[in-house]
Design an enzyme around this catalytic site. Structure first.
Site, short mmCIF file in Angstrom:
data_model
loop_
_atom_site.label_atom_id
_atom_site.label_comp_id
_atom_site.label_asym_id
_atom_site.label_seq_id
_atom_site.Cartn_x
_atom_site.Cartn_y
_atom_site.Cartn_z
N HIS A 161 62.51 -36.32 -23.47
CA HIS A 161 61.27 -35.55 -23.28
C HIS A 161 60.09 -36.27 -23.97
O HIS A 161 59.04 -36.46 -23.37
CB HIS A 161 61.47 -34.14 -23.85
CG HIS A 161 60.19 -33.38 -24.03
ND1 HIS A 161 59.74 -32.44 -23.13
CD2 HIS A 161 59.25 -33.42 -25.01
CE1 HIS A 161 58.58 -31.96 -23.55
NE2 HIS A 161 58.27 -32.53 -24.69
N GLU A 162 60.30 -36.69 -25.21
CA GLU A 162 59.22 -37.38 -25.94
C GLU A 162 58.79 -38.65 -25.21
O GLU A 162 57.60 -38.96 -25.11
CB GLU A 162 59.67 -37.74 -27.37
CG GLU A 162 59.85 -36.55 -28.30
CD GLU A 162 58.59 -35.70 -28.41
OE1 GLU A 162 57.48 -36.26 -28.46
OE2 GLU A 162 58.72 -34.47 -28.41
N HIS A 190 56.43 -38.16 -22.47
CA HIS A 190 55.01 -38.15 -22.87
C HIS A 190 54.46 -39.57 -22.87
O HIS A 190 53.35 -39.83 -22.42
CB HIS A 190 54.87 -37.57 -24.28
CG HIS A 190 55.01 -36.08 -24.35
ND1 HIS A 190 54.29 -35.23 -23.55
CD2 HIS A 190 55.79 -35.28 -25.14
CE1 HIS A 190 54.60 -33.97 -23.84
NE2 HIS A 190 55.53 -33.98 -24.79
N GLU A 222 53.59 -30.76 -21.26
CA GLU A 222 54.96 -30.39 -21.66
C GLU A 222 55.85 -30.23 -20.43
O GLU A 222 56.98 -30.73 -20.40
CB GLU A 222 54.96 -29.10 -22.47
CG GLU A 222 54.38 -29.23 -23.87
CD GLU A 222 55.00 -30.38 -24.65
OE1 GLU A 222 56.23 -30.54 -24.62
OE2 GLU A 222 54.23 -31.15 -25.26
N ASP A 268 59.13 -32.47 -19.60
CA ASP A 268 60.43 -31.86 -19.29
C ASP A 268 60.93 -32.38 -17.94
O ASP A 268 62.10 -32.74 -17.79
CB ASP A 268 60.31 -30.34 -19.22
CG ASP A 268 60.24 -29.69 -20.60
OD1 ASP A 268 60.56 -30.39 -21.58
OD2 ASP A 268 59.86 -28.51 -20.69
ZN LIG Z 1 56.46 -32.39 -25.74
#
Ligand SMILES: [Zn+2]
Length: 455
Positions: free
Chosen positions: A298-299, A302, A386, A390
């Site tokens: 997930h990070e 980003h 976010e 995801d």
């Molecule tokens: Zn996040």
């Protein structure tokens, strides 16, 4: 572009309004607005059962803990907010800014420095204000860590760490804040009306320097970073993930977040060609390797979608608007005097500006309503990010959907995060979608993904 909206602002800034009354009114209105949002959220902490989707993960006992933790934090925020508005009101009512500005001049004169020393005076002025706000915030910070967090089992900080943290923060703030402020003011003084672009260039450069210096100089003062154990399955997993995503991973650290709190997290930072990943020891302890990997997927989502760069750009626009809208107040004859600063003699040329820092700080009080709107907008942006991150993790295929869902749910349980959130409260305070929202969105993505594969 700057000039076009400065003209009407100049007219406004020169008007004989009671600026102090306006600032007081806006501060009170702003606090009322935040209080009402919080009050609207309060009944959620009395709901008897978790949302159906999380019934299994939140057995009655855990649910009760999460509700009571949420309620305690909300009441704390309510009380702190009430004190905040009283403090801000008293500060304005008793002209504390003007007093601090005079005290700074007095201190300089005492040491034999006279004449126009705006930069030195501003640094002392900022120091006095920082000291006041640190002291008044102290009881609240202490209560938050040692009473509230302690009661709910999250505080791991000793009183010694609390005190040394405070001193270190003050020193670090001074070490970086003083040169920053001096350059900030020098640029405005030197470039006059056209300072905005130079100042933005300087601030951007300063941020880059901080990105490099923070892990080298600042972070080691507060936390210990240990390279993840060579050859451990977690390290191998994350390295394989970084290679698969072409993430320029330079170092992989574990940080001793458990020194202060049981809350857990992971993040990355660094320059575009050399990145570091930092994982809280609490996250490693609370999750399986597969789950930590999903959180990092997930990070890295980003990173892959340049979210930090996009946020930086949005912030630049925000800073640009802020910096280019305050100069008309520098030549106002009514603004600073309204807050107890001396009135300019009638024969001073209008071009001779008022002290920059007090004007800048007091001007920001007028922007409170705009800042609230900005907060809604920024949260909307970060939430969209976010969902995208995801989706990125889920899109990696395999059982990433399952693992990320499990990891997020586990973190939610461990952090006793609030389960029922009022929509307005969420829109104003939450930079992340709620857990049920995220799980639902991930299911839809997973369905789309596996549907695509079958076609
Ligand atoms: Zn996040």
């Amino acid at each position: 572009m700057q000039g076009s909206f400065q003209l009407p602002l100049t007219r406004i800034a020169q008007s004989p309004y009671n600026w102090k009354a306006i600032a007081l009114g806006l501060t009170a209105a702003s606090s009322l607005f935040e209080t009402l949002i919080l009050i609207k959220q309060l009944p959620n902490y009395s709901k008897p059962a978790p949302p159906p989707a999380l019934k299994e993960q939140f057995p009655p006992e855990t649910y009760a803990k999460s509700q009571s933790y949420g309620r305690a934090k909300a009441l704390f925020t309510l009380a702190k907010g009430a004190w905040g508005v009283v403090e801000a009101g008293l500060t304005l009512y008793f002209d504390v800014y003007a007093w601090a500005w005079g005290a700074a001049a007095g201190t300089l004169a005492y040491f034999g420095y006279s004449g126009d020393r705006e930069i030195a005076q501003s640094i002392l002025f900022a120091g006095i204000l920082a000291l006041i706000s640190t002291v008044t915030a102290l009881p609240w910070d202490y209560y938050y860590s040692f009473v509230l967090e302690e009661a709910h089992g999250f505080n791991k900080m000793t009183r010694l760490t609390f005190v040394t943290d405070l001193l270190k923060s003050f020193l670090v703030g001074a070490a970086f804040g003083v040169p920053f402020l001096a350059a900030f003011l020098a640029i405005i003084k030197h470039f006059g009306q056209s300072f905005v672009y130079y100042l933005m260039g300087f601030m951007l450069a300063f941020q880059l320097v901080l990105v490099v210096l923070y892990p080298l100089v600042i972070q080691p003062l507060f936390n210990k970073l240990t390279p993840l154990e060579e050859g451990s399955t977690l390290k191998l997993r994350i390295e394989a993930l970084a290679t698969r995503l072409k993430f320029p991973l330079k170092h992989l650290y574990q940080i001793d977040g458990s020194k202060r709190s049981n809350h857990s997290n992971a993040y990355f930072y660094g320059l575009p060609w050399s990145k570091h990943i930092v994982i809280f020891d609490t996250l490693i302890d609370q999750s399986s390797d597969e789950e930590v990997e999903a959180v990092l997927a997930h990070e890295l989502g980003h990173w892959s979608m340049s979210h930090p760069t996009k946020m930086l750009l949005i912030n630049q626009v925000h800073i640009f608007l802020l910096l280019s809208s305050f100069p008309p107040f520098l030549t106002s004859r009514t603004f600073l005097p309204s807050f107890g600063f001396p009135t300019l003699p009638a024969d001073t040329p209008l071009t001779r500006p008022a002290p920059i820092l007090p004007t800048f700080l007091l001007f920001q009080l007028l922007l409170q309503p705009i800042e609230h709107v900005m907060q809604f907008a920024m949260n909307a942006v970060t939430r969209a990010f976010e969902y995208q991150a995801d989706a990125f993790a889920v899109g990696l295929g395999g059982d990433f959907r399952q693992r990320l869902g499990d990891a997020l749910t586990k973190l939610h349980v461990k952090n006793l995060s609030t389960l029922h959130v009022d929509w307005l409260y969420s829109a104003y305070h939450y930079s992340h979608p709620t857990l049920p929202e995220r799980l639902k969105a991930m299911d839809q993505m997973e369905m789309k993904r596996s549907g695509k594969k079958e076609l």
